[in-house]
Design an enzyme around this catalytic site. Structure first.
Site, PDB file in Angstrom:
ATOM      1  N   CYS A 189      37.651  64.800  42.383  1.00  0.00           N
ATOM      2  CA  CYS A 189      38.425  64.005  43.337  1.00  0.00           C
ATOM      3  C   CYS A 189      37.997  62.535  43.274  1.00  0.00           C
ATOM      4  CB  CYS A 189      38.319  64.560  44.750  1.00  0.00           C
ATOM      5  SG  CYS A 189      39.628  63.931  45.837  1.00  0.00           S
TER       6      CYS A 189
ATOM      7  N   ASP B 101      34.430  66.050  52.940  1.00  0.00           N
ATOM      8  CA  ASP B 101      35.308  65.753  54.082  1.00  0.00           C
ATOM      9  C   ASP B 101      34.683  66.237  55.371  1.00  0.00           C
ATOM     10  OD1 ASP B 101      37.350  65.678  51.752  1.00  0.00           O
ATOM     11  OD2 ASP B 101      38.295  64.750  53.504  1.00  0.00           O
TER      12      ASP B 101
HETATM   13  C1  RUB Z   1      39.434  63.243  49.339  1.00  0.00           C
HETATM   14  C2  RUB Z   1      38.202  64.035  49.074  1.00  0.00           C
HETATM   15  C3  RUB Z   1      36.914  63.261  48.932  1.00  0.00           C
HETATM   16  C4  RUB Z   1      36.228  63.205  50.311  1.00  0.00           C
HETATM   17  C5  RUB Z   1      35.043  62.252  50.298  1.00  0.00           C
HETATM   18  O1  RUB Z   1      40.543  64.053  49.643  1.00  0.00           O
HETATM   19  O2  RUB Z   1      38.193  65.245  49.050  1.00  0.00           O
HETATM   20  O3  RUB Z   1      36.058  63.910  48.040  1.00  0.00           O
HETATM   21  O4  RUB Z   1      37.151  62.760  51.284  1.00  0.00           O
HETATM   22  O5  RUB Z   1      35.494  60.949  50.006  1.00  0.00           O
HETATM   23  P1  RUB Z   1      41.970  63.357  49.903  1.00  0.00           P
HETATM   24  P2  RUB Z   1      34.704  59.632  50.503  1.00  0.00           P
HETATM   25  O6  RUB Z   1      42.308  62.576  48.683  1.00  0.00           O
HETATM   26  O7  RUB Z   1      42.887  64.522  50.152  1.00  0.00           O
HETATM   27  O8  RUB Z   1      41.816  62.490  51.131  1.00  0.00           O
HETATM   28  O9  RUB Z   1      33.333  59.743  49.923  1.00  0.00           O
HETATM   29  O10 RUB Z   1      35.505  58.508  49.949  1.00  0.00           O
HETATM   30  O11 RUB Z   1      34.683  59.667  52.003  1.00  0.00           O
END
Ligand code: RUB
Length: 312
Positions: A124, A193
Site C-alpha cells: 500500500c 490503520d
Molecule cells: C491506506 C493504508 C495505509 C495505512 C497507513 O489505505 O492501508 O497502509 O493507512 O498509512 P487507504 P499512513 O489507501 O485505503 O486509505 O502511514 O500514511 O497513515
C-alpha cells in the site's frame, strides 16, 4: 471546507490513516471559524455534527475518531463560545503538528531497523512506513524496495513514484507475487490503520497474506504507526470495523451485469494477528505488539477502569 474534506476522504482523494486524521483536524478548525452560531450550545451542536460527519467517512482508520476526539476534547467544558472556538482551533493545530513530528520520529527510529544493503518489501502507501525507508536512504544506506500494486485502487503507484523520486531502486510487483519474492527480502515494513489492544494490526487488504508469507520465510514484519493508530475502544472488546468498498472498484458495472450469479467482495483492510508482527515503531519507541494496552492506557489516556466505575 468541511463538506469538501468529507467528500475527499470518502472518495479517497485524501487517503492513508495519518493524512485522513490531519485533514479531519484541519476541517474541524476551519469549520469552527466559519460556524455562524451566537450561542455556545448551538456552536457545540454544530461542531458535534461536523465531527460525526467526518468520523462516518471511513470506518476503519482509527486515527480519524482519535484525532476528532482530541480536537473536540475541550469543547464540553468551555465556558464561552469564543473559548470553545479557540480551543478547537488550538487543539487541531496541536494535533497536526504533533502528528507530523510523530512521523519524523518514527522515521528516525524505523531507519535504525533498516541495515545497509537491505531489501525491504512494503504494501500500500503508508506515509509512516515510507518515512523510515526514505530516512534510511537519506542516511546513505544502500537499500532496495519491493512494492506491491495494491489492487483494486493501486496505491502502489503512489509509493513507487515517491521511491523513484528519491532514487531508490524499486521492484514493482503484483499483489499475488509476494510469496514468490519473499525470499529475496530482508524486512517487511508496512503502516497501520488501526492496532487493537491485543496487538493485531489492521492495514490494507493483503497485509495479512504478506505477513503469513514473511512468517513462513522467517522475514521480520515491522509496522510503522503513530500512537493515534491504536484503537482505545478495543479494551472494551469492540471490534474494528473492516470497510467494504463498492463492487465497481473490482468489476465494472457492465461486466457485472452479465454475471448475475457473481457477487464481488471488496474489503479494504485485513487483520494481521500479533503473532505475525515483530515490532511496532511508534513515536514513543519501538514496541512489541503485546505492549498495545500500555500505549492505549499511558499515551492515549484510556483505561478499562474508567468504564468499570459505578455511575454516581
Ligand atoms: C491506506 C493504508 C495505509 C495505512 C497507513 O489505505 O492501508 O497502509 O493507512 O498509512 P487507504 P499512513 O489507501 O485505503 O486509505 O502511514 O500514511 O497513515
Amino acid at each position: 471546507m468541511l463538506v469538501s474534506t468529507v467528500e475527499q476522504i470518502r472518495q479517497m482523494e485524501i487517503r492513508g490513516a495519518g493524512r485522513i486524521a490531519r485533514a479531519a483536524a484541519g476541517a474541524l478548525a476551519d469549520h469552527a471559524t466559519v460556524v455562524q452560531s451566537t450561542e455556545l450550545n448551538d456552536f457545540v451542536g454544530e461542531m458535534e455534527q461536523a465531527a460525526n460527519l467526518l468520523v462516518a467517512t471511513r470506518p476503519t482508520a482509527v486515527s480519524l475518531p482519535n484525532a476528532v476526539h482530541l480536537v473536540m476534547a475541550g469543547v464540553q467544558t468551555a465556558r464561552t463560545l469564543e473559548e470553545a472556538r479557540s480551543g478547537i482551533i488550538a487543539s487541531a493545530s496541536q494535533f497536526i503538528t504533533s502528528s507530523e513530528q510523530a512521523v519524523q520520529r518514527i522515521a528516525s527510529i524505523g531507519a535504525r531497523h533498516i541495515r545497509d544493503g537491505d531489501v525491504v518489501m512494503t504494501h500500500c502507501n503508508s506515509e509512516a512506513a515510507l518515512a523510515c525507508i526514505l530516512e534510511a536512504h537519506r542516511q546513505g544506506k544502500e537499500i532496495e524496495v519491493y512494492a506491491t500494486e495494491v489492487r483494486p485502487r493501486n496505491q502502489g503507484l503512489v509509493t513507487i513514484r515517491t521511491l523513484n523520486d528519491a532514487g531508490i531502486r524499486t521492484s514493482y510487483i503484483v499483489d499475488s507475487a509476494v510469496r514468490s519474492f519473499i525470499n529475496e527480502v530482508d524486512l517487511v515494513l508496512v503502516g497501520a490503520d488501526a492496532i487493537s489492544v491485543n496487538g493485531a494490526v489492521v492495514n490494507k487488504i493483503g497485509t495479512a497474506q504478506m505477513a503469513l508469507a514473511a512468517h513462513e520465510a522467517r522475514v521480520n514484519l515491522v509496522v510503522a504507526a503513530e500512537t493515534y493508530k491504536f484503537a482505545p475502544l478495543t479494551i472494551l472488546g469492540n471490534l474494528i470495523e473492516i470497510e467494504e468498498r463498492p463492487a465497481e472498484e473490482v468489476l465494472t458495472a457492465s461486466i457485472a451485469s452479465t454475471l448475475p450469479h457473481v457477487r464481488v467482495r471488496n474489503p479494504a483492510f485485513d487483520v494481521t494477528p500479533a503473532d505475525y508482527v515483530d515490532l511496532i515503531i511508534t513515536e514513543e519507541g519501538a514496541i512489541p505488539p503485546e505492549m498495545a494496552y500500555i500505549i492505549i492506557r499511558d499515551h492515549l489516556g484510556w483505561s478499562i477502569e474508567q468504564f468499570d466505575r459505578p455511575a454516581h
